[in-house]
Write a protein that holds these residues in place. Structure first.
Motif, PDB file in Angstrom:
ATOM      1  N   THR A   1     -15.502  10.738   8.291  1.00  0.00           N
ATOM      2  CA  THR A   1     -14.583   9.827   8.981  1.00  0.00           C
ATOM      3  C   THR A   1     -15.289   9.042  10.070  1.00  0.00           C
ATOM      4  OG1 THR A   1     -12.805  11.393   8.532  1.00  0.00           O
ATOM      5  CG2 THR A   1     -12.379   9.686  10.168  1.00  0.00           C
TER       6      THR A   1
ATOM      7  N   LYS B   1      -0.759   4.679  -0.529  1.00  0.00           N
ATOM      8  CA  LYS B   1      -1.527   5.150   0.627  1.00  0.00           C
ATOM      9  C   LYS B   1      -0.583   5.558   1.758  1.00  0.00           C
ATOM     10  CE  LYS B   1      -5.590   4.046   3.401  1.00  0.00           C
ATOM     11  NZ  LYS B   1      -5.113   4.657   4.630  1.00  0.00           N
TER      12      LYS B   1
ATOM     13  N   ARG C   1       0.832  -1.196   0.000  1.00  0.00           N
ATOM     14  CA  ARG C   1       0.000   0.000   0.000  1.00  0.00           C
ATOM     15  C   ARG C   1       0.871   1.253   0.000  1.00  0.00           C
ATOM     16  NH1 ARG C   1      -4.040  -1.857   4.916  1.00  0.00           N
ATOM     17  NH2 ARG C   1      -5.363  -3.280   3.733  1.00  0.00           N
TER      18      ARG C   1
ATOM     19  N   CYS D   1      -6.821   9.096  13.211  1.00  0.00           N
ATOM     20  CA  CYS D   1      -7.181   9.608  11.892  1.00  0.00           C
ATOM     21  C   CYS D   1      -6.749  11.055  11.725  1.00  0.00           C
ATOM     22  CB  CYS D   1      -8.700   9.537  11.682  1.00  0.00           C
ATOM     23  SG  CYS D   1      -9.404   7.884  11.822  1.00  0.00           S
TER      24      CYS D   1
ATOM     25  N   ASP E   1     -17.358   6.345   8.389  1.00  0.00           N
ATOM     26  CA  ASP E   1     -16.546   5.273   7.801  1.00  0.00           C
ATOM     27  C   ASP E   1     -15.964   4.353   8.867  1.00  0.00           C
ATOM     28  OD1 ASP E   1     -17.044   6.259   5.291  1.00  0.00           O
ATOM     29  OD2 ASP E   1     -15.084   7.211   5.024  1.00  0.00           O
TER      30      ASP E   1
ATOM     31  N   THR F   1       0.521   9.054   1.229  1.00  0.00           N
ATOM     32  CA  THR F   1      -0.548   9.999   1.577  1.00  0.00           C
ATOM     33  C   THR F   1      -0.600  10.215   3.076  1.00  0.00           C
ATOM     34  OG1 THR F   1      -1.863   9.322  -0.340  1.00  0.00           O
ATOM     35  CG2 THR F   1      -3.033  10.428   1.438  1.00  0.00           C
ATOM     36  N   LYS F   2      -0.477   9.130   3.853  1.00  0.00           N
ATOM     37  CA  LYS F   2      -0.479   9.239   5.316  1.00  0.00           C
ATOM     38  C   LYS F   2       0.678  10.108   5.796  1.00  0.00           C
ATOM     39  CE  LYS F   2      -2.558   4.793   6.639  1.00  0.00           C
ATOM     40  NZ  LYS F   2      -2.324   3.560   7.438  1.00  0.00           N
TER      41      LYS F   2
ATOM     42  N   LEU G   1      -9.076   2.660   5.125  1.00  0.00           N
ATOM     43  CA  LEU G   1      -9.813   3.917   5.029  1.00  0.00           C
ATOM     44  C   LEU G   1      -8.856   5.075   4.751  1.00  0.00           C
ATOM     45  CD1 LEU G   1     -12.303   3.503   8.029  1.00  0.00           C
ATOM     46  CD2 LEU G   1     -12.772   3.159   5.590  1.00  0.00           C
ATOM     47  N   ASP G   2      -9.265   5.984   3.879  1.00  0.00           N
ATOM     48  CA  ASP G   2      -8.392   7.074   3.464  1.00  0.00           C
ATOM     49  C   ASP G   2      -7.949   7.965   4.616  1.00  0.00           C
ATOM     50  OD1 ASP G   2      -8.485   6.242   0.850  1.00  0.00           O
ATOM     51  OD2 ASP G   2     -10.063   7.650   0.253  1.00  0.00           O
ATOM     52  N   ASP G   3      -8.821   8.147   5.610  1.00  0.00           N
ATOM     53  CA  ASP G   3      -8.516   9.092   6.684  1.00  0.00           C
ATOM     54  C   ASP G   3      -7.749   8.475   7.844  1.00  0.00           C
ATOM     55  OD1 ASP G   3      -9.888  11.056   5.279  1.00  0.00           O
ATOM     56  OD2 ASP G   3     -11.800  10.559   6.231  1.00  0.00           O
TER      57      ASP G   3
ATOM     58  N   THR H   1      -8.314  14.102   9.148  1.00  0.00           N
ATOM     59  CA  THR H   1      -9.409  14.278   8.203  1.00  0.00           C
ATOM     60  C   THR H   1      -9.747  15.745   7.993  1.00  0.00           C
ATOM     61  OG1 THR H   1     -11.719  13.713   7.754  1.00  0.00           O
ATOM     62  CG2 THR H   1     -11.114  14.036  10.058  1.00  0.00           C
TER      63      THR H   1
ATOM     64  N   ARG I   1       0.202  13.836   5.074  1.00  0.00           N
ATOM     65  CA  ARG I   1      -0.723  14.448   6.032  1.00  0.00           C
ATOM     66  C   ARG I   1      -0.030  14.686   7.372  1.00  0.00           C
ATOM     67  NH1 ARG I   1      -6.767  11.720   5.386  1.00  0.00           N
ATOM     68  NH2 ARG I   1      -7.081  12.288   3.204  1.00  0.00           N
TER      69      ARG I   1
END
Length: 243
Positions: free
Chosen positions: A109, A23, A20, A101, A112, A26-27, A227-229, A103, A30
């Motif tokens: 969020t 992803k 992943r 998370c 989800d 992305t984490k 989960l994206d967040d 978000t 953030r």
């Protein structure tokens, strides 16, 4: 703990993370953005940003991506409006779960995360319901066969609180979050590279799961991590090798 190999579980988790990688980037972006927003753009005076930047380097993220994320966070513009939310809940067999998370849409969020818990046999708890079962700490894990004496000497001298070795030979070093950077750099200077190192929520006890229960729990954890967040998922669950 026959069948519950911590070392095998670590390798399995690393494999899932590598799969992943997009992803993961992305984490990290953030995390860098929020760290720069809250503590400033200088990693030397911002331990959280320094740790996030080290994660970026370990994940082979281009430096330009890191620089842009720092600029966004420090400037308070374009994507710097993420907020941090922590969820606590229970999985299969009463295993405790913490979900951290970031978000820009709290309502999405919450929905989800709640759905991922309920769909896979868990349930969301209230704030404080499970966090007492975890310790906020720095953690370093060395593969079986590593030089335990040297790891202990270097780690304790640099400010580690404890060094433990399990029956498989896996060596775990823990420290306070504030001492994490010093311990990490001491290991690097000594030529000791841990397989895993991070500031985490470490489970203080374990909930052992086997067979179908382990499979159900893993599906729930995968759903949450997907989960994206979601930034991080921590659990007291220890599962046998079902995959």
């Amino acid at each position: 703990m026959a069948g519950h190999s911590k070392w095998a579980n670590i390798q399995h988790r690393k494999g899932r993370q590598d799969a992943r990688r997009g992803k993961l980037w992305t984490k990290i972006i953030r995390e860098i953005t929020v760290a720069a927003r809250e503590g400033g753009p200088d990693p030397d005076s911002n331990p959280r940003l320094r740790l996030a930047s080290e994660k970026a380097a370990a994940a082979n993220m281009p430096k330009d991506n890191v620089t842009r994320a720092i600029q966004r966070g420090a400037g308070g513009t374009d994507g710097a409006n993420f907020e941090e939310i922590r969820f606590e809940g229970y999985g299969i067999g009463g295993a405790a779960v913490i979900v951290d998370c970031m978000t820009d849409n709290r309502q999405r969020t919450v929905s989800d995360v709640r759905h991922a818990f309920s769909k896979h046999g868990g349930n969301l708890g209230i704030d404080g319901s499970v966090v007492f079962q975890f310790q906020h700490c720095g953690q370093f894990l060395f593969a079986p066969g590593a030089d335990e004496d040297k790891i202990m000497e270097v780690g304790l001298e640099a400010g580690a609180d404890d060094v433990m070795t399990d029956e498989e030979g896996l060596i775990e070093v823990v420290c306070t979050p504030s001492n994490y950077a010093a311990v990490k750099h001491a290991f690097t200077d000594a030529g000791l590279e841990p397989e895993v190192s991070d500031v985490i929520m470490k489970a203080l006890s374990e909930t052992e799961l086997d067979g179908e229960d382990a499979q159900k729990m893993q599906k729930m954890l995968d759903a949450l991590e997907g989960l994206d967040d979601v930034q991080e998922v921590y659990t007291t669950a220890v599962m046998d090798e079902t995959e």
